[in-house]
Write an enzyme that holds these catalytic residues in place. Structure first.
Site, PDB file in Angstrom:
ATOM      1  N   PRO A 109       0.814  -1.222   0.000  1.00 31.74           N
ATOM      2  CA  PRO A 109       0.000   0.000   0.000  1.00 31.74           C
ATOM      3  C   PRO A 109       0.841   1.263   0.000  1.00 31.74           C
ATOM      4  O   PRO A 109       1.886   1.345   0.658  1.00 31.74           O
ATOM      5  CB  PRO A 109      -0.815  -0.126   1.291  1.00 31.74           C
ATOM      6  CG  PRO A 109      -0.946  -1.608   1.477  1.00 31.74           C
ATOM      7  CD  PRO A 109       0.378  -2.174   1.032  1.00 31.74           C
ATOM      8  N   CYS A 110       0.363   2.260  -0.749  1.00 29.93           N
ATOM      9  CA  CYS A 110       1.172   3.443  -1.016  1.00 29.93           C
ATOM     10  C   CYS A 110       0.765   4.668  -0.213  1.00 29.93           C
ATOM     11  O   CYS A 110       1.392   5.715  -0.338  1.00 29.93           O
ATOM     12  CB  CYS A 110       1.095   3.786  -2.495  1.00 29.93           C
ATOM     13  SG  CYS A 110      -0.588   4.183  -3.055  1.00 29.93           S
ATOM     14  N   ASN A 111      -0.280   4.577   0.589  1.00 33.39           N
ATOM     15  CA  ASN A 111      -0.863   5.776   1.203  1.00 33.39           C
ATOM     16  C   ASN A 111       0.160   6.683   1.875  1.00 33.39           C
ATOM     17  O   ASN A 111       0.132   7.892   1.708  1.00 33.39           O
ATOM     18  CB  ASN A 111      -1.918   5.371   2.235  1.00 33.39           C
ATOM     19  CG  ASN A 111      -2.946   4.425   1.659  1.00 33.39           C
ATOM     20  OD1 ASN A 111      -2.598   3.365   1.151  1.00 33.39           O
ATOM     21  ND2 ASN A 111      -4.211   4.799   1.742  1.00 33.39           N
TER      22      ASN A 111
END
EC number: 2.1.1.37
Length: 377
Positions: A109-111
């Protein structure tokens, strides 16, 4: 032909088939943070003479995402090889029970690394999740891996990437990190991602980043990408637009957004922050801007001519999912799945370059753009 000659011919044909089978190398493929199947579809569609990638297992924390992956990659939305679980509490023995792997992908995940997000990096909720990919490398020791994240991860002078790359190399891999611009690889969307290919140190294979030159003539315009969607394709539910939104869109030209100079006073958005994606319309003759999982507050992607947001099927087209790929879940869930996915056609180029590397097939390449961050360990 004599009977003896026929027998010799039959034996030769059999031996030819046998030797071809012997030469075939099948890579069993595992995925963490699998998403709806962008990488899974790309991997299993990639092929080269004597080499193939087959699904072994995948896991994701979202139930709808797992159903989508299982239905489209495995042919059964309840397939046992797709594990619905939060990676932070997942016992890897559950994955091991589903078989060993030769290749691993983790699009963590890149958040917390996103340009749009708060860039909390390692201090955020999602930043440390890449370590579960490194842990899987140490546990399963696949021959190769593919790791993916957003371009914004290059922030902080490369400090974040140096740490991530060092951990990957310490797990026993040579790595080839590159910043891919997918619109240069035939994808009708300006989607920029950092992708790392890793090869285990004891494997005598060198990966080269595939050159985008052969895609220069590709039509990656939004107009072409969204043309001729068949009526039978799923996930085409329209988004309801209020009269105010329709009126606002009618004042925004193709490629423009909510901050257009001719916007009437009563339709203007009074905020200090002006994100370019707010009520932004596509330009029909250019690639789409980045498809995201958001949708509220004017962050849908909007058609260049019709005063409306795109349907999920249109968004999936921009992500290069085939029309028979059916996403499971509510309209909002599907929107998020599509936005978080890796474009399968772009990823397939990378997987096929990997197979070419194993097969010893030469192909046009470019230097890894992030290689300098792997030096000076």
């Amino acid at each position: 032909m004599t009977i003896a000659a026929e027998r010799i011919a039959d034996m030769a044909e059999h031996e030819g088939r046998f030797s071809t089978q012997e030469r075939t190398k099948t890579f069993r493929f595992g995925e963490l943070f699998s998403g709806p199947g962008g990488l899974g579809l790309a991997a299993t569609n990639a092929s080269r003479p004597g080499y193939e990638i087959v699904h072994q297992w995948a896991t994701d924390y979202d139930a709808d995402t797992c159903r989508t992956y299982a239905a489209n990659v495995c042919g059964d939305e309840g397939h046992h090889t797709v594990v619905h679980h939060d990676i932070r509490t997942l016992d890897y023995d559950i994955l091991a029970e589903r078989g060993g792997i030769d290749g691993l992908a983790f699009g963590f995940p890149c958040n917390d690394f996103s340009v749009v997000g708060e860039r909390k990096a390692f201090d955020g909720e999602f930043g440390p999740l890449y370590t579960y990919g490194v842990r899987a490398l140490e546990r399963f020791q696949p021959e190769w891996f593919l790791a993916e994240n957003v371009g914004g991860i290059r922030a902080d002078g490369g400090r974040v990437l140096r740490k991530i790359f060092r951990d990957m190399m310490d797990a026993g891999y040579r790595i080839y990190p590159h910043y891919y611009k997918f619109e240069e690889y035939g994808v009708p969307q300006a989607r920029h991602r950092m992708i790392v290919i890793g090869i285990r140190n004891d494997v005598d294979v060198e990966f080269k980043v595939p050159s985008p030159d052969r895609f220069k003539a590709e039509d990656v315009s939004a107009r072409t990408a969204l043309a001729n969607i068949p009526s039978w394709a799923k996930n085409q539910e329209p988004t309801k637009q209020s009269e105010r939104v329709i009126e606002r869109l009618n004042h925004i030209p193709a490629g423009g957004n909510a901050w257009h100079a001719d916007m009437p006073e009563h339709l203007q958005i009074k905020t200090n922050t002006r994100l370019s994606s707010i009520y932004r319309r596509l330009h029909p003759d250019k690639p789409a801007y980045t498809v995201t999982g958001s949708g509220g507050g004017g962050t849908h992607i909007y058609h260049w001519e019709e005063p409306r947001a795109l349907t999920n099927r249109e968004r999936a087209r921009l992500q290069t999912f085939p029309d028979d790929f059916e996403f499971r879940g509510s309209k909002e869930s599907v929107r998020k799945q599509i936005g978080m996915a890796v474009p399968p056609q772009g990823a397939q180029v990378i997987f096929e370059a990997l197979l070419d590397s194993y097969a010893g097939i030469e192909y046009d390449s470019v230097p890894p753009s992030l290689e300098e961050l792997t030096l000076g360990r």
